[in-house]
Design a protein around this motif. Sequence first.
Motif, PDB file in Angstrom:
ATOM      1  N   ARG A 178      61.874  26.775  -5.779  1.00 57.71           N
ATOM      2  CA  ARG A 178      63.349  27.207  -5.719  1.00 57.71           C
ATOM      3  C   ARG A 178      64.208  26.191  -6.448  1.00 57.71           C
ATOM      4  O   ARG A 178      63.932  24.894  -6.427  1.00 57.71           O
ATOM      5  CB  ARG A 178      63.776  27.249  -4.270  1.00 57.71           C
ATOM      6  CG  ARG A 178      65.145  27.281  -3.736  1.00 57.71           C
ATOM      7  CD  ARG A 178      65.587  28.558  -4.205  1.00 57.71           C
ATOM      8  NE  ARG A 178      64.879  29.641  -3.337  1.00 57.71           N
ATOM      9  CZ  ARG A 178      65.175  30.862  -3.291  1.00 57.71           C
ATOM     10  NH1 ARG A 178      66.240  31.427  -4.144  1.00 57.71           N
ATOM     11  NH2 ARG A 178      64.833  31.697  -2.640  1.00 57.71           N
ATOM     12  N   LYS A 179      65.076  26.632  -7.311  1.00 58.50           N
ATOM     13  CA  LYS A 179      65.798  25.873  -7.910  1.00 58.50           C
ATOM     14  C   LYS A 179      67.459  26.004  -7.654  1.00 58.50           C
ATOM     15  O   LYS A 179      67.808  26.902  -7.245  1.00 58.50           O
ATOM     16  CB  LYS A 179      65.976  26.043  -9.639  1.00 58.50           C
ATOM     17  CG  LYS A 179      64.687  25.895 -10.038  1.00 58.50           C
ATOM     18  CD  LYS A 179      64.507  26.316 -11.815  1.00 58.50           C
ATOM     19  CE  LYS A 179      63.268  26.051 -12.306  1.00 58.50           C
ATOM     20  NZ  LYS A 179      63.315  26.392 -13.736  1.00 58.50           N
ATOM     21  N   PHE A 180      68.146  24.747  -7.551  1.00 60.74           N
ATOM     22  CA  PHE A 180      69.656  24.703  -7.170  1.00 60.74           C
ATOM     23  C   PHE A 180      70.257  23.951  -8.157  1.00 60.74           C
ATOM     24  O   PHE A 180      69.809  23.003  -8.481  1.00 60.74           O
ATOM     25  CB  PHE A 180      69.718  23.966  -5.706  1.00 60.74           C
ATOM     26  CG  PHE A 180      69.080  24.515  -4.621  1.00 60.74           C
ATOM     27  CD1 PHE A 180      69.515  25.574  -3.641  1.00 60.74           C
ATOM     28  CD2 PHE A 180      67.750  24.232  -4.402  1.00 60.74           C
ATOM     29  CE1 PHE A 180      68.898  26.205  -2.794  1.00 60.74           C
ATOM     30  CE2 PHE A 180      67.038  24.779  -2.933  1.00 60.74           C
ATOM     31  CZ  PHE A 180      67.511  25.759  -2.402  1.00 60.74           C
ATOM     32  N   GLN A 181      71.285  24.633  -8.743  1.00 60.85           N
ATOM     33  CA  GLN A 181      72.360  23.882  -9.568  1.00 60.85           C
ATOM     34  C   GLN A 181      73.260  22.865  -8.792  1.00 60.85           C
ATOM     35  O   GLN A 181      73.742  23.272  -7.928  1.00 60.85           O
ATOM     36  CB  GLN A 181      72.943  24.678 -10.304  1.00 60.85           C
ATOM     37  CG  GLN A 181      73.516  24.263 -11.603  1.00 60.85           C
ATOM     38  CD  GLN A 181      72.374  24.101 -12.602  1.00 60.85           C
ATOM     39  OE1 GLN A 181      71.226  24.716 -12.870  1.00 60.85           O
ATOM     40  NE2 GLN A 181      72.728  23.054 -13.485  1.00 60.85           N
ATOM     41  N   LEU A 182      73.140  21.539  -9.248  1.00 60.56           N
ATOM     42  CA  LEU A 182      73.849  20.677  -8.532  1.00 60.56           C
ATOM     43  C   LEU A 182      75.188  20.287  -9.216  1.00 60.56           C
ATOM     44  O   LEU A 182      75.124  20.364 -10.489  1.00 60.56           O
ATOM     45  CB  LEU A 182      72.985  19.417  -8.327  1.00 60.56           C
ATOM     46  CG  LEU A 182      71.683  19.386  -7.665  1.00 60.56           C
ATOM     47  CD1 LEU A 182      71.235  18.183  -7.596  1.00 60.56           C
ATOM     48  CD2 LEU A 182      72.158  19.923  -6.164  1.00 60.56           C
ATOM     49  N   GLY A 183      76.293  19.989  -8.694  1.00 62.98           N
ATOM     50  CA  GLY A 183      77.352  19.683  -9.453  1.00 62.98           C
ATOM     51  C   GLY A 183      77.181  18.433  -9.927  1.00 62.98           C
ATOM     52  O   GLY A 183      76.398  17.444  -9.533  1.00 62.98           O
ATOM     53  N   ASP A 184      78.451  17.913 -10.621  1.00 60.95           N
ATOM     54  CA  ASP A 184      78.272  16.691 -11.372  1.00 60.95           C
ATOM     55  C   ASP A 184      78.529  15.625 -10.110  1.00 60.95           C
ATOM     56  O   ASP A 184      79.130  15.659  -9.223  1.00 60.95           O
ATOM     57  CB  ASP A 184      79.609  16.433 -12.274  1.00 60.95           C
ATOM     58  CG  ASP A 184      79.380  17.239 -13.376  1.00 60.95           C
ATOM     59  OD1 ASP A 184      78.348  17.822 -13.880  1.00 60.95           O
ATOM     60  OD2 ASP A 184      80.618  17.692 -14.160  1.00 60.95           O
ATOM     61  N   HIS A 185      77.880  14.623 -10.216  1.00 63.56           N
ATOM     62  CA  HIS A 185      77.706  13.220  -9.426  1.00 63.56           C
ATOM     63  C   HIS A 185      77.224  13.525  -8.050  1.00 63.56           C
ATOM     64  O   HIS A 185      77.430  12.790  -7.029  1.00 63.56           O
ATOM     65  CB  HIS A 185      79.197  12.717  -9.313  1.00 63.56           C
ATOM     66  CG  HIS A 185      79.828  12.636 -10.603  1.00 63.56           C
ATOM     67  ND1 HIS A 185      79.234  11.578 -11.502  1.00 63.56           N
ATOM     68  CD2 HIS A 185      80.782  13.175 -10.964  1.00 63.56           C
ATOM     69  CE1 HIS A 185      80.155  11.795 -12.703  1.00 63.56           C
ATOM     70  NE2 HIS A 185      80.994  12.464 -12.368  1.00 63.56           N
TER      71      HIS A 185
END
Length: 148
Positions: free
Chosen positions: A101-108
């Motif tokens: 499962r992949k989650f795209q994280l926001g900056d920082h």
Amino acid sequence: MRTNTDLSPLYRSFIGFDHLAGLIDKASRQEKQSSYPPYNIELIAEDKYRITMAIAGFVEDELDIESKQNTLIVTGTKAPSDEKVQRTFLHQGIAERNFERKFQLGDHVKVISAQLENGLLHIELEREIPEALKPRKIAINGSKLIEN
């Protein structure tokens, strides 16, 4: 159905968001992920988040959590069974299959911790904005910030 979206109107009023078009394009062409395992994403506080995944049947040694390039990847790999007795299921509703499962994280956004309890994997996340990026007041008719 994939459509090309013209983002040029955004560029007139948003300065420095050139990477936005790249993120939208990446999200639109990302391959479909299966719905297994089910998960929740919670907002705990202003800059704190929790991902909870239902991973019944997995133990800690069968899980791998990796954070790289603003992507969180959670992988579950079931160890081969040493059972010599063949099991016959009349109904098998508990999926014990491998997953990624992949989650795209926001900056920082950083992964703080992960805990496995009662068949639920809890991943704690926090956005840590560097001091240089935090809002600051600009004085009018004040001294220059940068001296020439």
